[in-house]
Design a protein around this motif. Structure first.
Motif, mmCIF file in Angstrom:
data_model
loop_
_atom_site.group_PDB
_atom_site.id
_atom_site.type_symbol
_atom_site.label_atom_id
_atom_site.label_comp_id
_atom_site.label_asym_id
_atom_site.label_seq_id
_atom_site.Cartn_x
_atom_site.Cartn_y
_atom_site.Cartn_z
ATOM 1 N N GLY A 103 0.882 -1.079 0.171
ATOM 2 C CA GLY A 103 -0.112 0.157 0.059
ATOM 3 C C GLY A 103 0.974 1.299 0.083
ATOM 4 N N SER A 104 0.107 2.273 0.435
ATOM 5 C CA SER A 104 0.824 3.678 0.229
ATOM 6 C C SER A 104 2.028 3.742 1.448
ATOM 7 N N ASP A 105 1.640 3.225 2.661
ATOM 8 C CA ASP A 105 2.478 3.069 3.754
ATOM 9 C C ASP A 105 2.757 2.096 4.498
ATOM 10 N N TRP A 106 2.307 0.962 3.900
ATOM 11 C CA TRP A 106 2.242 -0.352 4.601
ATOM 12 C C TRP A 106 2.584 -1.415 3.540
ATOM 13 N N ILE A 107 2.888 -2.552 4.218
ATOM 14 C CA ILE A 107 3.040 -3.880 3.298
ATOM 15 C C ILE A 107 2.630 -4.899 3.931
ATOM 16 N N LEU A 108 1.871 -5.910 3.487
ATOM 17 C CA LEU A 108 1.393 -7.115 4.288
ATOM 18 C C LEU A 108 2.251 -8.294 3.510
ATOM 19 N N LEU A 109 3.097 -8.861 4.349
ATOM 20 C CA LEU A 109 3.977 -10.076 3.759
ATOM 21 C C LEU A 109 3.338 -11.144 4.515
ATOM 22 N N ILE A 110 3.236 -12.177 3.386
ATOM 23 C CA ILE A 110 2.669 -13.320 4.125
ATOM 24 C C ILE A 110 3.532 -14.734 3.584
ATOM 25 N N LYS A 136 7.383 6.534 11.684
ATOM 26 C CA LYS A 136 8.868 7.245 11.874
ATOM 27 C C LYS A 136 9.520 7.020 13.122
ATOM 28 N N ASP A 137 8.764 6.870 14.237
ATOM 29 C CA ASP A 137 9.186 6.917 15.643
ATOM 30 C C ASP A 137 9.675 5.581 15.988
ATOM 31 N N GLU A 138 9.684 4.612 15.090
ATOM 32 C CA GLU A 138 9.917 3.057 15.532
ATOM 33 C C GLU A 138 10.791 2.552 14.296
ATOM 34 N N LYS A 139 11.704 1.725 14.959
ATOM 35 C CA LYS A 139 12.792 1.227 14.029
ATOM 36 C C LYS A 139 12.487 -0.200 13.712
ATOM 37 N N GLY A 140 11.726 -0.800 14.552
ATOM 38 C CA GLY A 140 11.169 -2.066 14.227
ATOM 39 C C GLY A 140 10.278 -2.487 15.844
ATOM 40 N N LYS A 141 9.138 -2.151 15.798
ATOM 41 C CA LYS A 141 8.324 -2.860 17.009
ATOM 42 C C LYS A 141 7.313 -3.936 16.428
ATOM 43 N N PHE A 142 7.813 -5.235 16.919
ATOM 44 C CA PHE A 142 7.098 -6.427 16.575
ATOM 45 C C PHE A 142 6.274 -7.007 17.702
ATOM 46 N N SER A 143 5.012 -7.365 17.098
ATOM 47 C CA SER A 143 4.009 -7.680 18.093
ATOM 48 C C SER A 143 2.972 -8.756 17.665
ATOM 49 N N VAL A 144 2.305 -9.501 18.391
ATOM 50 C CA VAL A 144 1.506 -10.490 17.960
ATOM 51 C C VAL A 144 0.299 -9.724 18.346
ATOM 52 N N VAL A 145 -0.899 -10.185 17.157
ATOM 53 C CA VAL A 145 -2.076 -9.501 17.087
ATOM 54 C C VAL A 145 -3.189 -10.746 17.386
ATOM 55 N N LEU A 146 -2.997 -12.109 16.597
ATOM 56 C CA LEU A 146 -3.959 -13.038 17.111
ATOM 57 C C LEU A 146 -3.455 -14.360 16.383
ATOM 58 N N LEU A 161 4.461 -5.215 12.722
ATOM 59 C CA LEU A 161 5.650 -4.661 12.590
ATOM 60 C C LEU A 161 5.658 -3.065 12.160
ATOM 61 N N ASP A 162 5.882 -2.254 13.391
ATOM 62 C CA ASP A 162 5.903 -0.927 13.026
ATOM 63 C C ASP A 162 7.589 -0.411 12.726
ATOM 64 N N THR A 163 7.555 0.077 11.643
ATOM 65 C CA THR A 163 9.053 0.596 11.249
ATOM 66 C C THR A 163 8.911 1.766 10.250
ATOM 67 N N SER A 164 10.098 2.617 10.118
ATOM 68 C CA SER A 164 10.092 3.720 9.180
ATOM 69 C C SER A 164 10.624 3.364 7.731
ATOM 70 N N ALA A 165 10.909 2.005 7.738
ATOM 71 C CA ALA A 165 11.411 1.474 6.247
ATOM 72 C C ALA A 165 10.577 1.647 5.546
ATOM 73 N N VAL A 166 9.078 1.500 5.588
ATOM 74 C CA VAL A 166 8.318 1.496 4.440
ATOM 75 C C VAL A 166 7.210 3.093 4.443
ATOM 76 N N CYS A 167 7.951 3.928 5.231
ATOM 77 C CA CYS A 167 7.475 5.316 5.149
ATOM 78 C C CYS A 167 7.696 5.773 3.984
ATOM 79 N N PRO A 168 6.711 6.585 3.286
ATOM 80 C CA PRO A 168 7.114 7.204 1.841
ATOM 81 C C PRO A 168 7.888 8.330 2.059
#
Length: 266
Positions: A103-110, A136-146, A161-168
């Motif tokens: 997407g514009s500021d996200w990627i779904l990896l399966i 933009k404030d996180e380098k790599g925050k990884f968490s479980v949803v369900l 996974l919240d990261t600034s790598a995929v920010c446009p």
């Protein structure tokens, strides 16, 4: 000497080959397209990192480890692994069976092709879905949803996974003229401030003499004023043209006064 070079050269090539494998090209897309490859290449900065999160359940504790297009804990092709308390490793998904949605500021990896369920989801293979979002404030925050496994098919694990790598990349809105004016203004400010301090502290000038190159700028101002005066103002006394062409501008000669003394009675 030559023997050492022959031994060291293959060693460097081997190390270079190992390092070269740590990139998104290791991921094998189930269906390929240029747009999907472009979205996958955005994850290149994350390929050298492991992302781990610990989970505490009612009965047990375990952790998940995720890696972008790389082996986790030495398991071949395993991109996401669950590690239980007893040391048992469960392969959740493989990066050689990858799907990606961008997407514009996200990627779904399966990651598909994990170990099969024993008593859930009709024994189908496990699947991991990692939602990688811009932050933009996180380098790599990884968490479980369900873990959605209470159905007959199409079960999956969902992670974030919240990261600034995929920010446009936000393009600059300043034009070339604006940048030029900013540079000129900065240079002018440095010139005035630096010249003022030099004149005051080194030369010992006072008053308007503290302004850098005061004599030069005064001369420039005077010349500019003279030029403006020459161009914009009229000079010399000019006579107004006569209103009627038939009337001369020279004063008329006075006629001699007629005397009526001879008409008076004697």
């Amino acid at each position: 000497m030559w023997l050492s070079i022959r031994i060291i050269t293959p060693l460097f090539l081997l190390l270079g080959g190992v390092q070269g494998k740590d990139n998104v090209e290791n991921c094998k897309l189930v269906s390929e397209s240029e747009s999907l490859k472009k979205a996958l290449r955005l994850l290149e900065p994350l390929t050298q990192e492991n992302f781990t999160v610990a989970v505490t359940d009612v009965n047990e504790k375990y952790s998940y480890t995720f890696r972008v297009c790389g082996d986790v804990d030495g398991l071949k092709n395993a991109g996401l692994v669950q590690l239980k308390d007893g040391g048992k490793k469960v392969r959740i998904g493989n990066y050689n069976q990858t799907r990606v949605i961008g997407g514009s500021d996200w990627i779904l990896l399966i990651y598909e092709g994990g170990e099969k369920y024993e008593s859930h989801c009709s024994g189908e293979a496990r699947k991991a879905m990692i939602m990688i979002s811009c932050n933009k404030d996180e380098k790599g925050k990884f968490s479980v949803v369900l873990e959605d496994r209470e159905k007959q098919e199409d079960c999956y694990y969902l992670f974030e996974l919240d990261t600034s790598a995929v920010c446009p990349v936000i393009p600059s809105k300043l034009s070339a003229g604006s940048i030029f004016l900013i540079v000129v203004f900065c240079c002018l400010s440095v010139y005035i401030l630096g010249g003022f301090l030099y004149q005051r502290l080194v030369v010992g000038a006072k008053g308007v003499e503290q302004f850098p190159n005061y004599a030069f700028w005064s001369e420039i101002g005077n010349l500019s004023a003279d030029g403006c005066d020459f161009v914009c103002r009229s000079r010399g006394n000019r006579e107004e043209p006569p209103t009627y062409r038939g009337v001369g501008t020279e004063p008329l000669e006075e006629e001699p006064e007629e005397r009526d003394d001879h008409l008076l009675p004697m």
